[in-house]
Design a protein around this motif. Structure first.
Motif, mmCIF file in Angstrom:
data_model
loop_
_atom_site.group_PDB
_atom_site.id
_atom_site.type_symbol
_atom_site.label_atom_id
_atom_site.label_comp_id
_atom_site.label_asym_id
_atom_site.label_seq_id
_atom_site.Cartn_x
_atom_site.Cartn_y
_atom_site.Cartn_z
ATOM 1 N N ALA A 1 32.399 61.264 38.846
ATOM 2 C CA ALA A 1 31.820 60.768 37.602
ATOM 3 C C ALA A 1 30.874 59.625 37.916
ATOM 4 C CB ALA A 1 32.913 60.300 36.673
ATOM 5 N N GLY B 1 30.316 58.464 32.430
ATOM 6 C CA GLY B 1 31.195 59.580 32.152
ATOM 7 C C GLY B 1 30.488 60.806 31.645
ATOM 8 N N PHE C 1 30.823 65.264 34.554
ATOM 9 C CA PHE C 1 32.164 65.597 35.010
ATOM 10 C C PHE C 1 32.189 67.094 35.170
ATOM 11 C CE2 PHE C 1 32.283 66.596 30.650
ATOM 12 C CZ PHE C 1 33.285 67.514 30.457
ATOM 13 N N ARG D 1 40.324 52.974 35.696
ATOM 14 C CA ARG D 1 39.363 54.084 35.704
ATOM 15 C C ARG D 1 38.218 53.819 34.728
ATOM 16 N NH1 ARG D 1 41.987 59.935 35.370
ATOM 17 N NH2 ARG D 1 39.805 60.464 35.713
ATOM 18 N N GLU E 1 34.448 55.834 34.553
ATOM 19 C CA GLU E 1 34.715 57.269 34.662
ATOM 20 C C GLU E 1 34.717 57.973 33.317
ATOM 21 O OE1 GLU E 1 37.939 58.487 37.165
ATOM 22 O OE2 GLU E 1 37.752 56.703 38.410
#
Lengths: 226, 229
Positions: free
Chosen positions: B15, B19, B22, B189, B194
């Motif tokens: 990522a 985000g 993905f 995260r 991410e």
């Protein structure tokens, strides 16, 4: 010609495959709730908490439990529907969670109907004469209930293993010991529950059992006679 | 074309920042399907949690029915103000968790991190109040079952109430501790960038778990602290 057509169809298949998704992932678009919704829910939860604490200072009798559970269920529904997005979610998730609640209801409901209803079946057996040749000699009142849950050193602790009926000095033999009913508390009182609270001893009329730790039967002992 | 498709197909594309990039695993058709499957898995897990706590609630109702007087007498030794404050703390943490999911949906990275940090703080606050309550009980000898040695009780089995109390609140507390770990993981995260509007399933999943911990407490609190006679 035929080979050209073949390659063309190949390409077409390739395009369809690419559009299928996992080569070129379609985008997940989140469903964003307005900020106001969250704060209204939060406010409702705070108010309901205050209400349920406030209601606990008032005695509604048997309705205490119902009121508390109803308010808790309203709160839980708010959390599940809004905070957990169940209201806007796939309906299948709602079915999943509803199924768990249904099975929980079966689990708790049937268990409680069992433990609350115990002794109702034994009552019939308890009314049988213990000695068939002397049907009026003794009644089930002579049974000894052993408090197996009593804390160690408690006065209510009985000697002997659970469920043992002390032998009688009298000549009459008991071929069939009366089953010891495990808690059947229909009435909301500790003393009404046969086994748990306070030991129960032979009825005053009966010949004295080898007592020591045995107390006289409390008057509030549940009567198995209808 | 083949090489490009292979790149798109890869599972391990890291990522990047917001985000937006993905991977959709090859057994899913769309990102939506993957997201919904993910969430359904969490709901199924929550079902096992509900049934797990359901056993404890069932035990509560059985023993309350058997030792009614003891339960009524013993529950007066719980501090409903402390319990009420803990309820508000947990509801507040539920709000910040829900808002963290919302922030993740909008791709507001800093806000996600901030809201998750507040959620963790609330969880620690809950445990701190629980610790105060527990030490008070230990000091008074209000202990489970045979370890119960407080005096002055009229009913015979107050230890049974505290057995149920410590088991239920203890396992709930364990869930709070696990929740702190999970939220910390999500926080790190999120800080790593991410998550974003296209991918925030882990935030949502941990959020669902945290709301369930809140749900269990919503029932535990009135049943243990409030319901008397």
């Amino acid at each position: 010609m035929s080979s050209a057509e073949h390659s063309h169809s190949d390409a077409g298949h390739g395009d369809a495959h690419a559009g299928h998704g996992h080569h070129r992932p379609s985008k997940h678009v989140p469903h964003v709730l307005p900020l106001k919704t969250y704060f209204i829910c939060w406010g409702a939860l705070m108010v309901l908490t205050a209400i349920t604490v406030g209601a606990s200072y008032v005695d509604f009798g048997a309705a205490n439990l119902i009121i508390a559970v109803v308010i808790a269920t309203i709160k839980a529904s708010t959390v599940a529907l809004i905070f957990m997005h169940l209201l806007y979610d796939e309906k299948f998730n709602a079915i999943i969670i509803a199924s768990s609640i249904i099975f929980l209801g079966i689990f708790v409901g049937f268990t409680m109907s069992d433990t609350e209803g115990r002794g109702l079946g034994e009552k019939i057996q308890g009314e049988r004469p213990q000695n068939i040749s002397q049907p009026f000699e003794r009644t089930h009142h002579d049974q000894v209930l052993v408090d197996t849950w009593a804390p160690k050193g408690s006065t209510s602790a009985m000697t002997g293993p659970p469920g043992v009926i002390p032998p009688k000095p009298s000549a009459s033999v008991d071929p069939v010991p009366v089953p010891v009913p495990v808690p059947a508390s229909a009435a909301p009182s500790d003393s009404a529950a046969p086994a748990p609270e306070g030991s129960v001893a032979p009825a005053p009329s009966a010949s004295a059992a080898p007592s020591g730790s045995v107390k006289p039967a409390p008057s509030t002992k549940p009567d198995k006679n209808p | 074309m083949g090489a490009a498709a292979h790149d798109d197909h890869g599972h391990d594309i890291p990522a990047t920042g917001d985000g937006t990039q993905f991977s959709v695993a090859h057994h899913f058709d769309t990102a939506d399907q993957q997201f919904n499957s993910n969430k359904m898995g969490i709901w199924l897990f929550l079902v096992t949690e509900i049934l797990f706590f359901g056993g404890l609630f069932c035990a509560f109702f059985i023993f309350r029915s058997w030792y009614y007087d003891s339960f009524v007498e013993a529950h007066h030794h719980l501090d409903r103000i402390m319990g009420g404050i803990n309820t508000l703390v947990l509801i507040g943490s539920s709000l910040t968790m829900a808002l963290a999911v919302r922030a993740a949906q909008q791709g507001k990275r800093q806000l996600v991190v901030l809201l998750l940090a507040i959620t963790i703080l609330c969880a620690f606050g809950f445990l701190a109040i629980k610790y105060l309550e527990y030490t008070h009980k230990f000091h008074d000898g209000l202990l489970p079952g045979k370890y119960f040695h407080a005096t002055g009780f009229k009913s015979q089995h107050p230890g049974m109430f505290f057995a149920v109390y410590f088991m239920m609140t203890g396992i709930h507390g364990l869930h709070v501790v696990i929740g702190i770990g999970l939220i910390t993981w999500i926080l790190l995260r999120a800080q790593n960038g991410e998550f974003g509007p296209r991918y925030y399933a882990p935030v949502e999943g941990v959020g669902l778990y945290w709301h369930l911990v809140d749900l269990v407490w919503i029932y535990l609190f009135p049943l243990l602290y409030l319901v008397g006679g």
